[in-house]
Design a protein around this motif. Structure first.
Motif, PDB file in Angstrom:
ATOM      1  N   MET A  76      40.709  54.356  65.891  1.00  0.00           N
ATOM      2  CA  MET A  76      40.993  54.596  64.482  1.00  0.00           C
ATOM      3  C   MET A  76      39.768  55.179  63.783  1.00  0.00           C
ATOM      4  SD  MET A  76      43.197  51.476  62.900  1.00  0.00           S
ATOM      5  CE  MET A  76      42.197  51.332  61.426  1.00  0.00           C
ATOM      6  N   LEU A  77      38.604  54.610  64.141  1.00  0.00           N
ATOM      7  CA  LEU A  77      37.363  55.050  63.508  1.00  0.00           C
ATOM      8  C   LEU A  77      37.090  56.508  63.858  1.00  0.00           C
ATOM      9  CD1 LEU A  77      34.966  53.986  61.823  1.00  0.00           C
ATOM     10  CD2 LEU A  77      33.772  53.638  63.957  1.00  0.00           C
ATOM     11  N   LEU A  78      37.200  56.840  65.148  1.00  0.00           N
ATOM     12  CA  LEU A  78      36.911  58.205  65.592  1.00  0.00           C
ATOM     13  C   LEU A  78      37.888  59.199  64.972  1.00  0.00           C
ATOM     14  CD1 LEU A  78      35.952  57.718  69.336  1.00  0.00           C
ATOM     15  CD2 LEU A  78      34.469  58.229  67.389  1.00  0.00           C
ATOM     16  N   SER A  79      39.160  58.798  64.904  1.00  0.00           N
ATOM     17  CA  SER A  79      40.137  59.719  64.318  1.00  0.00           C
ATOM     18  C   SER A  79      39.839  59.901  62.829  1.00  0.00           C
ATOM     19  CB  SER A  79      41.561  59.212  64.575  1.00  0.00           C
ATOM     20  OG  SER A  79      42.156  58.776  63.393  1.00  0.00           O
ATOM     21  N   GLY A  80      39.390  58.824  62.170  1.00  0.00           N
ATOM     22  CA  GLY A  80      38.996  58.923  60.768  1.00  0.00           C
ATOM     23  C   GLY A  80      37.846  59.890  60.588  1.00  0.00           C
ATOM     24  N   VAL A  81      36.843  59.781  61.488  1.00  0.00           N
ATOM     25  CA  VAL A  81      35.681  60.659  61.398  1.00  0.00           C
ATOM     26  C   VAL A  81      36.095  62.110  61.609  1.00  0.00           C
ATOM     27  CG1 VAL A  81      33.528  61.294  62.545  1.00  0.00           C
ATOM     28  CG2 VAL A  81      34.009  58.906  62.055  1.00  0.00           C
ATOM     29  N   SER A  82      37.000  62.343  62.575  1.00  0.00           N
ATOM     30  CA  SER A  82      37.397  63.729  62.859  1.00  0.00           C
ATOM     31  C   SER A  82      38.191  64.329  61.686  1.00  0.00           C
ATOM     32  CB  SER A  82      38.218  63.798  64.150  1.00  0.00           C
ATOM     33  OG  SER A  82      39.435  63.127  63.960  1.00  0.00           O
ATOM     34  N   HIS A  83      38.778  63.449  60.853  1.00  0.00           N
ATOM     35  CA  HIS A  83      39.469  63.952  59.662  1.00  0.00           C
ATOM     36  C   HIS A  83      38.585  63.897  58.423  1.00  0.00           C
ATOM     37  CE1 HIS A  83      43.032  62.786  62.184  1.00  0.00           C
ATOM     38  NE2 HIS A  83      43.350  64.012  61.806  1.00  0.00           N
ATOM     39  N   PHE A  84      37.273  63.670  58.646  1.00  0.00           N
ATOM     40  CA  PHE A  84      36.323  63.540  57.544  1.00  0.00           C
ATOM     41  C   PHE A  84      36.776  62.480  56.547  1.00  0.00           C
ATOM     42  CE2 PHE A  84      34.983  67.640  59.181  1.00  0.00           C
ATOM     43  CZ  PHE A  84      33.615  67.468  59.193  1.00  0.00           C
ATOM     44  N   HIS A 128      39.035  39.270  50.684  1.00  0.00           N
ATOM     45  CA  HIS A 128      40.319  39.495  51.360  1.00  0.00           C
ATOM     46  C   HIS A 128      40.297  39.035  52.811  1.00  0.00           C
ATOM     47  CE1 HIS A 128      41.206  41.948  47.874  1.00  0.00           C
ATOM     48  NE2 HIS A 128      40.036  42.496  48.058  1.00  0.00           N
ATOM     49  N   GLY A 129      39.087  39.087  53.397  1.00  0.00           N
ATOM     50  CA  GLY A 129      38.949  38.566  54.750  1.00  0.00           C
ATOM     51  C   GLY A 129      39.508  39.439  55.850  1.00  0.00           C
ATOM     52  N   SER A 130      39.796  40.695  55.526  1.00  0.00           N
ATOM     53  CA  SER A 130      40.249  41.575  56.600  1.00  0.00           C
ATOM     54  C   SER A 130      39.034  42.282  57.189  1.00  0.00           C
ATOM     55  CB  SER A 130      41.235  42.609  56.073  1.00  0.00           C
ATOM     56  OG  SER A 130      40.601  43.392  55.092  1.00  0.00           O
ATOM     57  N   PRO A 131      39.016  42.410  58.507  1.00  0.00           N
ATOM     58  CA  PRO A 131      37.853  43.013  59.148  1.00  0.00           C
ATOM     59  C   PRO A 131      37.627  44.451  58.668  1.00  0.00           C
ATOM     60  CG  PRO A 131      39.322  42.044  60.759  1.00  0.00           C
ATOM     61  CD  PRO A 131      40.034  42.009  59.455  1.00  0.00           C
ATOM     62  N   THR A 132      36.353  44.848  58.674  1.00  0.00           N
ATOM     63  CA  THR A 132      36.023  46.217  58.318  1.00  0.00           C
ATOM     64  C   THR A 132      36.756  47.155  59.272  1.00  0.00           C
ATOM     65  OG1 THR A 132      33.883  45.359  57.710  1.00  0.00           O
ATOM     66  CG2 THR A 132      34.080  47.738  57.845  1.00  0.00           C
ATOM     67  N   SER A 133      37.200  48.304  58.749  1.00  0.00           N
ATOM     68  CA  SER A 133      38.094  49.179  59.499  1.00  0.00           C
ATOM     69  C   SER A 133      37.439  49.831  60.710  1.00  0.00           C
ATOM     70  CB  SER A 133      38.625  50.267  58.588  1.00  0.00           C
ATOM     71  OG  SER A 133      37.518  51.000  58.100  1.00  0.00           O
ATOM     72  N   ASN A 134      36.488  49.127  61.334  1.00  0.00           N
ATOM     73  CA  ASN A 134      35.871  49.719  62.513  1.00  0.00           C
ATOM     74  C   ASN A 134      36.351  48.999  63.762  1.00  0.00           C
ATOM     75  OD1 ASN A 134      34.498  47.256  62.137  1.00  0.00           O
ATOM     76  ND2 ASN A 134      32.943  48.008  63.519  1.00  0.00           N
ATOM     77  N   GLU A 135      37.236  48.036  63.551  1.00  0.00           N
ATOM     78  CA  GLU A 135      37.712  47.212  64.654  1.00  0.00           C
ATOM     79  C   GLU A 135      38.211  48.072  65.803  1.00  0.00           C
ATOM     80  OE1 GLU A 135      39.446  42.916  64.586  1.00  0.00           O
ATOM     81  OE2 GLU A 135      40.779  44.438  63.836  1.00  0.00           O
ATOM     82  N   ASN A 136      38.996  49.051  65.416  1.00  0.00           N
ATOM     83  CA  ASN A 136      39.582  49.904  66.420  1.00  0.00           C
ATOM     84  C   ASN A 136      38.760  51.187  66.514  1.00  0.00           C
ATOM     85  OD1 ASN A 136      41.164  51.724  67.827  1.00  0.00           O
ATOM     86  ND2 ASN A 136      43.039  50.652  67.213  1.00  0.00           N
ATOM     87  N   ILE A 137      38.113  51.369  67.649  1.00  0.00           N
ATOM     88  CA  ILE A 137      37.211  52.511  67.802  1.00  0.00           C
ATOM     89  C   ILE A 137      37.987  53.826  67.720  1.00  0.00           C
ATOM     90  CG2 ILE A 137      37.263  52.536  70.354  1.00  0.00           C
ATOM     91  CD1 ILE A 137      34.037  52.970  68.418  1.00  0.00           C
ATOM     92  N   SER A 169      36.190  59.533  54.393  1.00  0.00           N
ATOM     93  CA  SER A 169      34.901  59.117  53.835  1.00  0.00           C
ATOM     94  C   SER A 169      34.517  57.700  54.271  1.00  0.00           C
ATOM     95  CB  SER A 169      34.948  59.205  52.317  1.00  0.00           C
ATOM     96  OG  SER A 169      35.951  58.354  51.811  1.00  0.00           O
ATOM     97  N   GLN A 170      35.471  56.774  54.260  1.00  0.00           N
ATOM     98  CA  GLN A 170      35.126  55.392  54.580  1.00  0.00           C
ATOM     99  C   GLN A 170      34.746  55.242  56.055  1.00  0.00           C
ATOM    100  OE1 GLN A 170      36.639  52.301  52.535  1.00  0.00           O
ATOM    101  NE2 GLN A 170      37.629  53.460  50.919  1.00  0.00           N
ATOM    102  N   SER A 171      35.444  55.980  56.939  1.00  0.00           N
ATOM    103  CA  SER A 171      35.073  55.932  58.360  1.00  0.00           C
ATOM    104  C   SER A 171      33.659  56.458  58.559  1.00  0.00           C
ATOM    105  CB  SER A 171      36.038  56.773  59.194  1.00  0.00           C
ATOM    106  OG  SER A 171      37.352  56.337  59.006  1.00  0.00           O
ATOM    107  N   LEU A 172      33.306  57.533  57.822  1.00  0.00           N
ATOM    108  CA  LEU A 172      31.956  58.092  57.946  1.00  0.00           C
ATOM    109  C   LEU A 172      30.910  57.072  57.491  1.00  0.00           C
ATOM    110  CD1 LEU A 172      32.533  61.754  56.741  1.00  0.00           C
ATOM    111  CD2 LEU A 172      31.537  61.080  58.924  1.00  0.00           C
ATOM    112  N   ILE A 173      31.185  56.369  56.398  1.00  0.00           N
ATOM    113  CA  ILE A 173      30.230  55.355  55.928  1.00  0.00           C
ATOM    114  C   ILE A 173      30.085  54.259  56.980  1.00  0.00           C
ATOM    115  CG2 ILE A 173      29.759  53.605  54.161  1.00  0.00           C
ATOM    116  CD1 ILE A 173      31.285  55.393  52.155  1.00  0.00           C
ATOM    117  N   VAL A 174      31.202  53.853  57.593  1.00  0.00           N
ATOM    118  CA  VAL A 174      31.133  52.810  58.631  1.00  0.00           C
ATOM    119  C   VAL A 174      30.300  53.299  59.813  1.00  0.00           C
ATOM    120  CG1 VAL A 174      32.461  51.459  60.299  1.00  0.00           C
ATOM    121  CG2 VAL A 174      33.277  51.670  57.959  1.00  0.00           C
ATOM    122  N   VAL A 175      30.462  54.574  60.200  1.00  0.00           N
ATOM    123  CA  VAL A 175      29.652  55.122  61.296  1.00  0.00           C
ATOM    124  C   VAL A 175      28.169  55.063  60.926  1.00  0.00           C
ATOM    125  CG1 VAL A 175      29.086  57.226  62.574  1.00  0.00           C
ATOM    126  CG2 VAL A 175      31.470  56.571  62.279  1.00  0.00           C
TER     127      VAL A 175
END
Lengths: 278, 124
Positions: free
Chosen positions: B61-69, B50-59, B71-77
């Motif tokens: 977004m990543l942090l908010s994902g982690v704070s909401h547990f 698909h060629g879309s960047p891994t969802s860690n581009e925006n720090i 799963s994909q954000s946690l794996i990226v971390v």
């Protein structure tokens, strides 16, 4: 296939790949990429992305044990990492420029070469003992424990070794593998370092080399969490188990069997690459 | 240079790598368990790129994902921790060789560190 079944299948396969990689000494990446592509029909870019991060895990996980034994040489490793990280940048850059079919074909040839080196333990040549002035200037020497003391060594042919390390780094960044076989070639055959020093220092360098392409892989979207997760955990578990097995069992027959598997994977990658199926 | 200090640096590097990998693998495992519990469907299509960047581009977004547990954000971390582990090893090299007064290898380690940082933040 549901997410759960798919993930468990990938996890199980990754354990086998890690085991195979540790027992043949080739590393898990070189095995998991063709398996993901050929068996699970995963796009090559996702396969090399998942493999690259698993390679960082196994290299770093194994380094602690090697370092304690006193074989790996951190100076030689650090010096050659200048070459491998620069190569990895070029390789990761090339993944977007070279077609998947070419990458697959190159991968196949690296597999065949790797299988060949793991079957033929090349007879160790005695170092010429002519001090290499560049190696002395760069302090590329060391000693390792042998029964009844220490044996000293000095690197030879430093520029050639450095050049081959650049190629090893490029292959690592292009194929998402550790390219341990090429790193060992540079140190053992070209720089005339003792075999055990070459293999352990190569392992030590693999993590840093792979880290240099990881940023580019992430920004291009090669690393997807759902696929990378079972691959990282599986390859790591498999390689830990494999290195334990290595200590306890006689693995010569296993080595031959696994080498045949790798030759078959390599041939299929080349075939699929040349016929445009990747 | 005393060989003992040098071996000390090697052992410290080895231990650091081991700890880094263990923490990273545990975070990936934790994210993975959550990921499988929720089993997002339909399954991501891995067959086509698909060629879309891994969802860690925006720090953020990543942090908010982690704070909401998420799963994909946690794996990226976990993956980012894994990538950070060998980079930390190179930082250990810069500091260690400086402490050992080995100027040449302090510089060599710094060069490797700069290449790694450049690769993580291209064009910045």
């Amino acid at each position: 296939m549901s997410v759960l079944v798919f993930t468990i299948a990938i996890f199980g396969t990754s354990i086998l790949a890690g085991l195979l990689g540790a027992l043949t000494g080739l590393g898990g990446g070189v095995v998991i990429v063709p398996v993901l592509c050929l068996l699970f029909k995963v796009d090559l870019h996702y396969a090399i992305g998942a493999s690259l991060v698993s390679v960082i895990a196994t290299s770093s996980g194994a380094a602690a044990a090697y370092v304690r034994e006193g074989y790996s040489n951190i100076r030689i490793g650090m010096f050659l990492e200048v070459a491998t990280t620069l190569g990895a940048l070029l390789g990761a850059y090339l993944t977007a420029r070279v077609s998947g079919n070419w990458i697959g074909t190159i991968f196949g040839f690296v597999l065949l070469y790797s299988a060949w080196t793991s079957m033929h333990k090349i007879a160790e040549e005695k170092a010429s003992l002519i001090p290499d002035s560049l190696a002395m200037k760069l302090n590329l020497r060391g000693s390792f424990p042998v029964t009844g003391g220490h044996e000293e060594y000095v690197a030879e042919h430093v520029p050639a070794g450095f050049g081959i390390m650049f190629i090893a780094g490029t292959l690592s960044g292009l194929l998402g593998i550790g390219s341990g076989a090429v790193k060992v070639l540079a140190m053992d055959q070209v720089m005339k370092l003792p075999f055990k020093v070459s293999t352990t220092t190569s392992n030590f360098m693999i993590g840093v080399t792979a880290a240099a392409s990881a940023g580019i892989y992430l920004s291009r979207g090669y690393i997807v969490p759902g696929l990378a997760m079972p691959v990282i955990l599986g390859v790591l578990a498999g390689s830990v188990a494999g290195s334990r097995l290595l200590v306890n069992t006689h693995v010569k027959t296993l080595r031959v069997v696994f080498s045949i598997v790798i030759v078959a994977l390599g041939a299929e990658m080349i075939f699929n690459g040349l016929t445009g199926r990747l | 240079m005393p060989a003992q200090d040098e071996h000390g640096l090697e052992v410290a590097m080895g231990r650091m790598l081991q700890i880094g990998v263990t923490i990273a693998a545990l975070v990936v495992l934790f994210g993975g368990v959550l990921y499988l519990k929720l089993s997002p469907s339909p399954r991501f299509d891995y067959q086509r790129f698909h060629g879309s960047p891994t969802s860690n581009e925006n720090i953020h977004m990543l942090l908010s994902g982690v704070s909401h547990f998420d799963s994909q954000s946690l794996i990226v971390v976990g993956i980012l921790l894994l990538i950070a582990t060998p980079i930390c090893r190179v930082i250990f090299g810069v500091v260690g060789f400086t402490l050992l007064r080995d100027r040449l290898y302090a510089i060599v380690s710094t060069v490797v560190l700069l290449i790694l940082l450049f690769s993580l933040f291209p064009g910045r």
